[in-house]
Design a protein around this motif. Structure first.
Motif, PDB file in Angstrom:
ATOM      1  N   MET A 173       0.835  -1.206   0.000  1.00 40.01           N
ATOM      2  CA  MET A 173       0.000   0.000   0.000  1.00 40.01           C
ATOM      3  C   MET A 173       0.870   1.257   0.000  1.00 40.01           C
ATOM      4  N   VAL A 174       1.941   1.240   0.777  1.00 36.96           N
ATOM      5  CA  VAL A 174       2.830   2.400   0.841  1.00 36.96           C
ATOM      6  C   VAL A 174       3.520   2.609  -0.504  1.00 36.96           C
ATOM      7  N   ARG A 175       4.014   1.532  -1.108  1.00 30.88           N
ATOM      8  CA  ARG A 175       4.657   1.641  -2.422  1.00 30.88           C
ATOM      9  C   ARG A 175       3.683   2.161  -3.476  1.00 30.88           C
ATOM     10  N   GLU A 176       2.471   1.586  -3.504  1.00 37.87           N
ATOM     11  CA  GLU A 176       1.482   1.953  -4.529  1.00 37.87           C
ATOM     12  C   GLU A 176       0.987   3.387  -4.390  1.00 37.87           C
ATOM     13  N   THR A 177       0.911   3.881  -3.175  1.00 45.55           N
ATOM     14  CA  THR A 177       0.356   5.224  -2.964  1.00 45.55           C
ATOM     15  C   THR A 177       1.410   6.302  -2.804  1.00 45.55           C
ATOM     16  N   GLY A 178       2.667   5.901  -2.583  1.00 46.47           N
ATOM     17  CA  GLY A 178       3.722   6.886  -2.363  1.00 46.47           C
ATOM     18  C   GLY A 178       3.636   7.530  -0.987  1.00 46.47           C
ATOM     19  N   ALA A 179       2.976   6.860  -0.050  1.00 44.35           N
ATOM     20  CA  ALA A 179       2.831   7.399   1.304  1.00 44.35           C
ATOM     21  C   ALA A 179       4.197   7.590   1.953  1.00 44.35           C
ATOM     22  N   VAL A 180       4.290   8.610   2.798  1.00 46.59           N
ATOM     23  CA  VAL A 180       5.528   8.894   3.528  1.00 46.59           C
ATOM     24  C   VAL A 180       5.213   9.127   4.998  1.00 46.59           C
ATOM     25  N   SER A 181       6.219   8.979   5.823  1.00 42.41           N
ATOM     26  CA  SER A 181       6.058   9.209   7.255  1.00 42.41           C
ATOM     27  C   SER A 181       5.683  10.659   7.514  1.00 42.41           C
ATOM     28  N   THR A 182       4.780  10.864   8.453  1.00 37.73           N
ATOM     29  CA  THR A 182       4.411  12.230   8.852  1.00 37.73           C
ATOM     30  C   THR A 182       4.972  12.569  10.228  1.00 37.73           C
ATOM     31  N   ASP A 183       5.811  11.679  10.753  1.00 41.40           N
ATOM     32  CA  ASP A 183       6.470  11.939  12.029  1.00 41.40           C
ATOM     33  C   ASP A 183       7.800  12.622  11.728  1.00 41.40           C
ATOM     34  N   TYR A 184       7.817  13.940  11.820  1.00 41.06           N
ATOM     35  CA  TYR A 184       9.004  14.702  11.435  1.00 41.06           C
ATOM     36  C   TYR A 184      10.136  14.606  12.453  1.00 41.06           C
ATOM     37  N   GLU A 185       9.826  14.241  13.688  1.00 39.73           N
ATOM     38  CA  GLU A 185      10.874  14.104  14.703  1.00 39.73           C
ATOM     39  C   GLU A 185      11.601  12.771  14.598  1.00 39.73           C
ATOM     40  N   SER A 186      10.884  11.748  14.167  1.00 40.79           N
ATOM     41  CA  SER A 186      11.482  10.421  14.073  1.00 40.79           C
ATOM     42  C   SER A 186      10.878   9.667  12.886  1.00 40.79           C
ATOM     43  N   PRO A 187      11.150  10.114  11.648  1.00 42.58           N
ATOM     44  CA  PRO A 187      10.563   9.456  10.480  1.00 42.58           C
ATOM     45  C   PRO A 187      11.055   8.016  10.348  1.00 42.58           C
ATOM     46  N   GLU A 188      10.187   7.182   9.830  1.00 38.71           N
ATOM     47  CA  GLU A 188      10.530   5.769   9.671  1.00 38.71           C
ATOM     48  C   GLU A 188       9.899   5.263   8.387  1.00 38.71           C
ATOM     49  N   ALA A 189      10.680   4.616   7.562  1.00 40.59           N
ATOM     50  CA  ALA A 189      10.172   4.033   6.327  1.00 40.59           C
ATOM     51  C   ALA A 189       9.275   2.842   6.657  1.00 40.59           C
ATOM     52  N   ALA A 190       8.301   2.601   5.808  1.00 35.17           N
ATOM     53  CA  ALA A 190       7.391   1.473   6.027  1.00 35.17           C
ATOM     54  C   ALA A 190       8.140   0.150   6.086  1.00 35.17           C
ATOM     55  N   ASP A 191       9.149  -0.005   5.239  1.00 34.84           N
ATOM     56  CA  ASP A 191       9.920  -1.252   5.264  1.00 34.84           C
ATOM     57  C   ASP A 191      10.625  -1.444   6.601  1.00 34.84           C
ATOM     58  N   THR A 192      11.150  -0.366   7.165  1.00 35.91           N
ATOM     59  CA  THR A 192      11.813  -0.445   8.467  1.00 35.91           C
ATOM     60  C   THR A 192      10.809  -0.818   9.545  1.00 35.91           C
ATOM     61  N   LEU A 193       9.647  -0.183   9.515  1.00 26.65           N
ATOM     62  CA  LEU A 193       8.594  -0.493  10.484  1.00 26.65           C
ATOM     63  C   LEU A 193       8.159  -1.952  10.354  1.00 26.65           C
ATOM     64  N   CYS A 194       7.922  -2.401   9.138  1.00 23.99           N
ATOM     65  CA  CYS A 194       7.495  -3.788   8.931  1.00 23.99           C
ATOM     66  C   CYS A 194       8.572  -4.775   9.359  1.00 23.99           C
ATOM     67  N   ASP A 195       9.832  -4.461   9.058  1.00 28.78           N
ATOM     68  CA  ASP A 195      10.928  -5.342   9.502  1.00 28.78           C
ATOM     69  C   ASP A 195      10.956  -5.446  11.017  1.00 28.78           C
ATOM     70  N   ARG A 196      10.719  -4.314  11.676  1.00 34.65           N
ATOM     71  CA  ARG A 196      10.751  -4.280  13.146  1.00 34.65           C
ATOM     72  C   ARG A 196       9.566  -5.014  13.764  1.00 34.65           C
ATOM     73  N   THR A 197       8.427  -5.022  13.087  1.00 34.57           N
ATOM     74  CA  THR A 197       7.225  -5.645  13.665  1.00 34.57           C
ATOM     75  C   THR A 197       6.981  -7.077  13.180  1.00 34.57           C
ATOM     76  N   THR A 198       7.781  -7.546  12.224  1.00 33.93           N
ATOM     77  CA  THR A 198       7.590  -8.905  11.706  1.00 33.93           C
ATOM     78  C   THR A 198       7.632  -9.979  12.796  1.00 33.93           C
ATOM     79  N   PRO A 199       8.564  -9.929  13.755  1.00 34.82           N
ATOM     80  CA  PRO A 199       8.543 -10.958  14.803  1.00 34.82           C
ATOM     81  C   PRO A 199       7.227 -10.968  15.594  1.00 34.82           C
ATOM     82  N   TYR A 200       6.647  -9.795  15.832  1.00 32.35           N
ATOM     83  CA  TYR A 200       5.358  -9.737  16.528  1.00 32.35           C
ATOM     84  C   TYR A 200       4.265 -10.356  15.661  1.00 32.35           C
ATOM     85  N   ALA A 201       4.315 -10.073  14.363  1.00 33.59           N
ATOM     86  CA  ALA A 201       3.334 -10.632  13.435  1.00 33.59           C
ATOM     87  C   ALA A 201       3.419 -12.157  13.419  1.00 33.59           C
TER      88      ALA A 201
END
Length: 78
Positions: free
Chosen positions: A23-51
């Motif tokens: 969804m992020v790739r298809e829509t071109g979405a970007v982080s809106t957290d300007y203090e600590s931006p994080e790419a979707a791939d980084t977030l997904c990599d970090r949450t994969t063990p929880y998933a």
């Protein structure tokens, strides 16, 4: 309705991390957290063990919900 909704399981981050990435790739979405931006791939990599830990419980709950995929056209799965 969006082609991404409904998911076979509802949470794109925990049950469908590959959907969130797409969804992020298809829509071109970007982080809106300007203090600590994080790419979707980084977030997904970090949450994969929880998933992965959540999958067995999510599958059980989905099965117990009584949803009949064969009779449903919502997500396109049969």
């Amino acid at each position: 309705m969006s082609k991404n909704v409904p998911f076979s399981l509802p949470c794109p981050m925990l049950e469908n991390p590959e959907k969130l990435r797409a969804m992020v790739r298809e829509t071109g979405a970007v982080s809106t957290d300007y203090e600590s931006p994080e790419a979707a791939d980084t977030l997904c990599d970090r949450t994969t063990p929880y998933a992965e830990n959540w999958k067995a419980t999510a599958d059980r709950l989905w099965s117990e919900s009584g949803h009949d995929c064969a009779a449903c056209s919502g997500c396109g799965k049969k």
